[in-house]
Design an enzyme around this catalytic site. Sequence first.
Site, PDB file in Angstrom:
ATOM      1  N   ASN A 187       5.263  -3.092 -10.693  1.00 48.87           N
ATOM      2  CA  ASN A 187       4.237  -4.140 -10.688  1.00 48.87           C
ATOM      3  C   ASN A 187       4.575  -5.270 -11.645  1.00 48.87           C
ATOM      4  O   ASN A 187       4.199  -6.422 -11.419  1.00 48.87           O
ATOM      5  CB  ASN A 187       2.875  -3.551 -11.058  1.00 48.87           C
ATOM      6  CG  ASN A 187       2.296  -2.700  -9.947  1.00 48.87           C
ATOM      7  OD1 ASN A 187       2.747  -2.773  -8.806  1.00 48.87           O
ATOM      8  ND2 ASN A 187       1.316  -1.883 -10.273  1.00 48.87           N
ATOM      9  N   ASP A 211       1.192 -11.113  -2.662  1.00 50.70           N
ATOM     10  CA  ASP A 211       1.629 -11.859  -1.481  1.00 50.70           C
ATOM     11  C   ASP A 211       0.534 -12.787  -0.959  1.00 50.70           C
ATOM     12  O   ASP A 211       0.810 -13.898  -0.508  1.00 50.70           O
ATOM     13  CB  ASP A 211       2.056 -10.896  -0.371  1.00 50.70           C
ATOM     14  CG  ASP A 211       3.410 -10.263  -0.639  1.00 50.70           C
ATOM     15  OD1 ASP A 211       4.146 -10.788  -1.488  1.00 50.70           O
ATOM     16  OD2 ASP A 211       3.729  -9.241  -0.004  1.00 50.70           O
ATOM     17  N   GLU A 246       1.108  -0.553  -3.504  1.00 49.27           N
ATOM     18  CA  GLU A 246       1.001  -1.215  -2.201  1.00 49.27           C
ATOM     19  C   GLU A 246      -0.070  -2.294  -2.236  1.00 49.27           C
ATOM     20  O   GLU A 246       0.140  -3.422  -1.771  1.00 49.27           O
ATOM     21  CB  GLU A 246       0.686  -0.188  -1.116  1.00 49.27           C
ATOM     22  CG  GLU A 246       0.571  -0.792   0.272  1.00 49.27           C
ATOM     23  CD  GLU A 246       0.197   0.232   1.327  1.00 49.27           C
ATOM     24  OE1 GLU A 246      -0.281  -0.194   2.404  1.00 49.27           O
ATOM     25  OE2 GLU A 246       0.364   1.442   1.084  1.00 49.27           O
ATOM     26  N   ASP A 260      10.164  -9.650  -5.276  1.00 51.03           N
ATOM     27  CA  ASP A 260       9.199  -9.025  -4.374  1.00 51.03           C
ATOM     28  C   ASP A 260       9.875  -8.001  -3.463  1.00 51.03           C
ATOM     29  O   ASP A 260       9.240  -7.059  -2.992  1.00 51.03           O
ATOM     30  CB  ASP A 260       8.523 -10.118  -3.542  1.00 51.03           C
ATOM     31  CG  ASP A 260       7.293  -9.611  -2.814  1.00 51.03           C
ATOM     32  OD1 ASP A 260       6.578  -8.768  -3.377  1.00 51.03           O
ATOM     33  OD2 ASP A 260       7.043 -10.063  -1.683  1.00 51.03           O
ATOM     34  N   ASP A 287       1.035  -5.229  -4.404  1.00 58.57           N
ATOM     35  CA  ASP A 287       2.041  -6.023  -3.704  1.00 58.57           C
ATOM     36  C   ASP A 287       1.401  -6.959  -2.684  1.00 58.57           C
ATOM     37  O   ASP A 287       1.726  -8.147  -2.620  1.00 58.57           O
ATOM     38  CB  ASP A 287       3.025  -5.084  -3.011  1.00 58.57           C
ATOM     39  CG  ASP A 287       4.194  -5.815  -2.396  1.00 58.57           C
ATOM     40  OD1 ASP A 287       5.103  -6.185  -3.146  1.00 58.57           O
ATOM     41  OD2 ASP A 287       4.190  -6.016  -1.168  1.00 58.57           O
ATOM     42  N   HIS A 288       0.488  -6.416  -1.877  1.00 52.70           N
ATOM     43  CA  HIS A 288      -0.219  -7.241  -0.893  1.00 52.70           C
ATOM     44  C   HIS A 288      -1.033  -8.334  -1.585  1.00 52.70           C
ATOM     45  O   HIS A 288      -1.113  -9.468  -1.102  1.00 52.70           O
ATOM     46  CB  HIS A 288      -1.164  -6.378  -0.049  1.00 52.70           C
ATOM     47  CG  HIS A 288      -0.464  -5.505   0.935  1.00 52.70           C
ATOM     48  ND1 HIS A 288       0.527  -5.954   1.782  1.00 52.70           N
ATOM     49  CD2 HIS A 288      -0.627  -4.182   1.227  1.00 52.70           C
ATOM     50  CE1 HIS A 288       0.944  -4.960   2.542  1.00 52.70           C
ATOM     51  NE2 HIS A 288       0.262  -3.874   2.224  1.00 52.70           N
TER      52      HIS A 288
END
Length: 416
Positions: free
Chosen positions: A86, A158, A151, A133, A154-155
């Site tokens: 992260n 983004d 997860e 990324d 990360d989303h």
Amino acid sequence: MSGHRSTRKRCGDSHPESPVGFGHMSTTGCVLNKLFQLPTPPLSRHQLKRLEEHRYQSAGRSLLEPLMQGYWEWLVGRVPSWIAPNLITIIGLSINICTTILLVFYCPTATEQAPLWAYIACACGLFIYQSLDAIDGKQARRTNSSSPLGELFDHGCDSLSTVFVVLGTCIAVQLGTNPDWMFFCCFAGTFMFYCAHWQTYVSGTLRFGIIDVTEVQIFIIIMHLLAVIGGPPFWQSMIPVLNIQMKLLPALCTVAGTIFSCTNYFRVIFTGGVGKNGSTIAGTSVLSPFLHIGSVITLAVMIYKKSAVQLFEKHPCLYILTFGFVSAKITNKLVVAHMTKSEMHLHDTAFIGPALLFLDQYFNSFIDEYIVLWIALIFSFFDLIRYCVSVCNQIASHLHIHVFRIKASTAHSNHH
């Protein structure tokens, strides 16, 4: 921009004590933590339980991904094993945001020309984000620190990066001279990203297209470099036969990409439901997520077209950022709904910012629209950060992990 390749990579980590996970907090840290924490936990006990059971599923791969794998493998090998996945992601996002803000500073209406080094910085910033990324998941597997929070984190990064990337692209080609096209390109980018996770909410599987985020990012990097080489004359030049300005070519590509991507997304949305009677993974209507993104875009269009002071035309960057933060938050809530197999509720504080602008126009701009836009921008940003910090902290506490730090036992075992 579909913007979802990166999640194949990892599932990071989090912290029960603080958003940053660096141990005991000072008094200032406690105050900041309370400031950026929701008064009540955003997730229920049942949602947290279902989050534990979540397993990441993906399908397909993009055109350039196999070619980039060698570089990504080499890059992750240079990263120390004690660095959390992260942390890699947030560093890349911060660089991406800072370099885009440089362009916003020099080109607030997306019609000006920034110093050449600013375009180079933005191209480099996007490449760095794309690289970091892509390796965060590899780092997670390498350090055995994968988790559902990674997860989601990360989303979330983004979703915010998408806003800044599309805005930076419009500035690079000086699309502010064509406000309708700039409006379309920016909202098409956030809409496609939302749809990528909408179809995941329906089918339970994140699907990657042959032309996906990696390809789009490389294309955008090239456009920033063209802004350095050709400058305004290049984007203002006419394309033979088509008889349109060069700057409209990226916009037309966006139209084609939107049609192509949305066709694939909605095919899955209407036919790929894995819930009862073809419903979503949470057993809800496959069309229910449209209410959220539809409300954002409807409000954005109405405020844009009804403004008596040409609010969007004069302040396009502030406008896009305001609604971009709103879109990022509802996208994050959609991802949470998917990972926890829960329903999305329409009532949300994210809509307060746009509502302020709408009501101000309804009452004949009782307060200067520019001032209200700034209020909406600040509120939307604060609302997004507060939600993200609260969700990360709650999940971290539940899973007994850290956000930006790998557990000592994990790091030690991988070091040896």
